[in-house]
Design a protein around this motif. Structure first.
Motif, short mmCIF file in Angstrom:
data_model
loop_
_atom_site.label_atom_id
_atom_site.label_comp_id
_atom_site.label_asym_id
_atom_site.label_seq_id
_atom_site.Cartn_x
_atom_site.Cartn_y
_atom_site.Cartn_z
N ALA A 140 47.17 62.21 53.71
CA ALA A 140 47.48 61.62 52.41
C ALA A 140 47.11 62.57 51.28
O ALA A 140 47.84 62.71 50.29
N TRP A 141 45.95 63.24 51.43
CA TRP A 141 45.53 64.19 50.39
C TRP A 141 46.47 65.39 50.30
O TRP A 141 46.74 65.91 49.22
N ALA A 142 47.01 65.83 51.44
CA ALA A 142 47.86 67.01 51.47
C ALA A 142 49.30 66.73 51.06
O ALA A 142 50.07 67.67 50.81
N THR A 143 49.70 65.44 50.98
CA THR A 143 51.09 65.11 50.64
C THR A 143 51.15 64.12 49.47
O THR A 143 51.70 63.03 49.61
N PRO A 144 50.60 64.47 48.29
CA PRO A 144 50.65 63.54 47.15
C PRO A 144 52.07 63.28 46.66
O PRO A 144 52.35 62.23 46.06
N PHE A 145 52.98 64.23 46.94
CA PHE A 145 54.36 64.06 46.50
C PHE A 145 55.06 62.88 47.17
O PHE A 145 56.11 62.41 46.69
N ALA A 146 54.51 62.41 48.28
CA ALA A 146 55.14 61.31 49.02
C ALA A 146 54.58 59.94 48.64
O ALA A 146 54.99 58.93 49.23
N ASP A 147 53.67 59.89 47.66
CA ASP A 147 53.03 58.62 47.31
C ASP A 147 54.04 57.56 46.88
O ASP A 147 53.83 56.36 47.09
N ASP A 148 55.12 57.98 46.24
CA ASP A 148 56.10 57.03 45.71
C ASP A 148 57.23 56.70 46.69
O ASP A 148 58.16 55.98 46.34
N TRP A 149 57.14 57.25 47.89
CA TRP A 149 58.19 56.97 48.86
C TRP A 149 58.10 55.52 49.32
O TRP A 149 57.02 54.92 49.38
N SER A 150 59.24 54.96 49.66
CA SER A 150 59.28 53.58 50.14
C SER A 150 59.05 53.55 51.64
O SER A 150 59.24 54.54 52.35
#
Length: 287
Positions: free
Chosen positions: A55-65
């Motif tokens: 989760a820390w390494a992929t912040p760009f995916a936080d808004d993915w559904s």
């Protein structure tokens, strides 16, 4: 194919030797037990923390559904743990050998002794051997880390990443695992890391036949601890074969080179013999 089978036979021969010499089995188990406790703690910690790391390494995916976010991070978490397991298998032997250097040196010497002939000694102190072992392990682990990063990246490739890459990973692990184990006997013969890698490169199938089954067995908990003493014994038997074959090859080359020089100086060749052209026979092979 014959070398693959031959490598596996050395592995079995080492296990037979240890189980027929029960005292050395007990001696060889101690370092593995210590290393197992250390690695078990590290892998448990990685198992609990891999989700947070992903989760820390992929912040760009936080808004993915959902379900894409869960699938993506779940896949990455599995890869992180697989990489950790891969590195654990590789480094386990190096750390165990470092912890158990005096134990495994004695075991390897006893194998040489029971096989007959001279028992090689490095002539160095224990601390010098520990320093060389630690230094070579770091150098080797840097190479393994490069392979690990490359294989980790290739794991993202569909189909290949889930089939071919794991198979290559086991082969890489087995090859370097064989190097780590044979280093115990080869260091006593004053063969440095570059020489060890050269010997194994010349007999790559033999190294894979020994190391890959061992890697597969090491994946099973506790198995690595019980197989380590026999693995060191089998690697000593293999090292005796490798050094013996290299010595014979060097002697043959030296003999041919000497014969070639003699012919060039006017020595009469035997009937039917062919005079070697200049430069055909190079210098004796070296490690």
């Amino acid at each position: 194919m014959s070398d693959l089978v031959g490598g596996f036979r050395y592995l079995l021969a080492g296990q037979r030797w240890v189980f027929s010499n029960g005292r050395w089995l007990g001696v060889g188990l101690l370092p593995g037990l210590v290393a197992l406790v250390l690695y078990a703690g590290a892998l448990v910690g990685l198992g609990f923390g891999a989700d947070d790391l992903t989760a820390w390494a992929t912040p760009f995916a936080d808004d993915w559904s959902e379900p894409w976010l869960g699938l993506f991070r779940g896949f990455l978490t599995a890869l992180v743990f697989a990489l950790g397991l891969f590195l654990a298998v590789i480094t386990f032997t190096a750390v165990t050998l470092l912890i158990g250097q005096p134990f495994y040196e004695s075991l390897s010497e006893q194998v040489d002794r029971t096989e007959g002939g001279e028992v090689p000694e490095s002539g160095r102190s224990l601390w010098q051997d520990l320093w060389i072992s630690g230094r070579d392990s770091v150098r080797l682990l840097l190479r393994v880390a490069l392979y690990g990063v490359l294989l980790f990246a290739l794991g993202f490739v569909p189909v290949i990443g889930q089939t071919v890459v794991p198979a290559i990973g086991f082969c890489v692990s087995g090859y370097f695992l064989t190097q780590e184990l044979t280093s115990v006997a080869l260091q006593r013969r004053r063969v440095d890391l570059d020489g060890q890698l050269a010997l194994l490169k010349a007999r790559r199938a033999l190294a894979l036949g020994f190391g890959v089954p061992l890697v597969l067995a090491f994946v099973v908990p506790l198995v690595a601890v019980f197989l380590m003493p026999g693995a060191v014994a089998g690697a000593t038997l293999m090292a005796r074969h490798l050094v013996g074959a290299e010595t014979e090859s060097a002697a043959e080359d030296a003999g041919r080179d000497s014969a070639g020089r003699g012919a060039g100086q006017g020595a009469a060749p035997a009937v039917g013999a062919r005079t070697a052209p200049a430069g055909e026979f190079g210098p004796p092979k070296s490690w």
